[in-house]
Design a protein around this motif. Structure first.
Motif, PDB file in Angstrom:
ATOM      1  N   ARG A   1       0.827  -1.217   0.000  1.00 26.32           N
ATOM      2  CA  ARG A   1       0.000   0.000   0.000  1.00 26.32           C
ATOM      3  C   ARG A   1       0.860   1.265   0.000  1.00 26.32           C
ATOM      4  O   ARG A   1       0.566   2.230  -0.699  1.00 26.32           O
ATOM      5  N   LYS A   2       1.933   1.256   0.762  1.00 22.66           N
ATOM      6  CA  LYS A   2       2.808   2.434   0.821  1.00 22.66           C
ATOM      7  C   LYS A   2       3.449   2.703  -0.542  1.00 22.66           C
ATOM      8  O   LYS A   2       3.496   3.841  -1.008  1.00 22.66           O
ATOM      9  N   LYS A   3       3.914   1.643  -1.195  1.00 23.54           N
ATOM     10  CA  LYS A   3       4.525   1.789  -2.519  1.00 23.54           C
ATOM     11  C   LYS A   3       3.500   2.271  -3.540  1.00 23.54           C
ATOM     12  O   LYS A   3       3.805   3.095  -4.400  1.00 23.54           O
ATOM     13  N   LEU A   4       2.273   1.738  -3.434  1.00 22.23           N
ATOM     14  CA  LEU A   4       1.207   2.169  -4.335  1.00 22.23           C
ATOM     15  C   LEU A   4       0.900   3.647  -4.121  1.00 22.23           C
ATOM     16  O   LEU A   4       0.797   4.411  -5.091  1.00 22.23           O
ATOM     17  N   ASP A   5       0.772   4.055  -2.867  1.00 19.62           N
ATOM     18  CA  ASP A   5       0.480   5.457  -2.560  1.00 19.62           C
ATOM     19  C   ASP A   5       1.580   6.383  -3.077  1.00 19.62           C
ATOM     20  O   ASP A   5       1.296   7.454  -3.624  1.00 19.62           O
ATOM     21  N   LEU A   6       2.836   5.972  -2.915  1.00 22.14           N
ATOM     22  CA  LEU A   6       3.944   6.799  -3.397  1.00 22.14           C
ATOM     23  C   LEU A   6       3.946   6.912  -4.924  1.00 22.14           C
ATOM     24  O   LEU A   6       4.176   7.997  -5.470  1.00 22.14           O
ATOM     25  N   ALA A   7       3.671   5.802  -5.606  1.00 18.55           N
ATOM     26  CA  ALA A   7       3.616   5.828  -7.073  1.00 18.55           C
ATOM     27  C   ALA A   7       2.457   6.701  -7.556  1.00 18.55           C
ATOM     28  O   ALA A   7       2.591   7.438  -8.537  1.00 18.55           O
ATOM     29  N   MET A   8       1.325   6.629  -6.855  1.00 14.91           N
ATOM     30  CA  MET A   8       0.178   7.468  -7.214  1.00 14.91           C
ATOM     31  C   MET A   8       0.495   8.941  -6.960  1.00 14.91           C
ATOM     32  O   MET A   8       0.152   9.809  -7.774  1.00 14.91           O
ATOM     33  N   ALA A   9       1.170   9.239  -5.865  1.00 10.75           N
ATOM     34  CA  ALA A   9       1.533  10.624  -5.550  1.00 10.75           C
ATOM     35  C   ALA A   9       2.489  11.190  -6.601  1.00 10.75           C
ATOM     36  O   ALA A   9       2.355  12.352  -7.008  1.00 10.75           O
TER      37      ALA A   9
END
Length: 66
Positions: A6-14
């Motif tokens: 989830r953290k990696k997904l959030d960072l990629a989305m940001a």
């Protein structure tokens, strides 16, 4: 079983300035599936991982849990 980090997904989305709605549009993965996958409530298929990674312009391995 593949699980998205989830953290990696959030960072990629940001990095792309995407919210969930943007990711749905760009990846062609339905909203409910993205929410379930990101919360760890649904297993991730390689095809779905590929669609999400392509939409975020990252490598698939950059999104999965170690």
């Amino acid at each position: 079983m593949l699980k998205i980090d989830r953290k990696k997904l959030d960072l990629a989305m940001a990095k792309k300035c995407y919210n969930i709605t943007d990711l749905v549009k760009k990846s062609s993965v339905c909203y409910s599936s993205i929410v379930k996958i990101s919360n760890g409530n649904m297993s991730l298929t390689t095809r779905t991982l590929g669609k999400i990674a392509k939409a975020l312009d990252v490598e698939p391995q950059d999104l999965i849990q170690e």
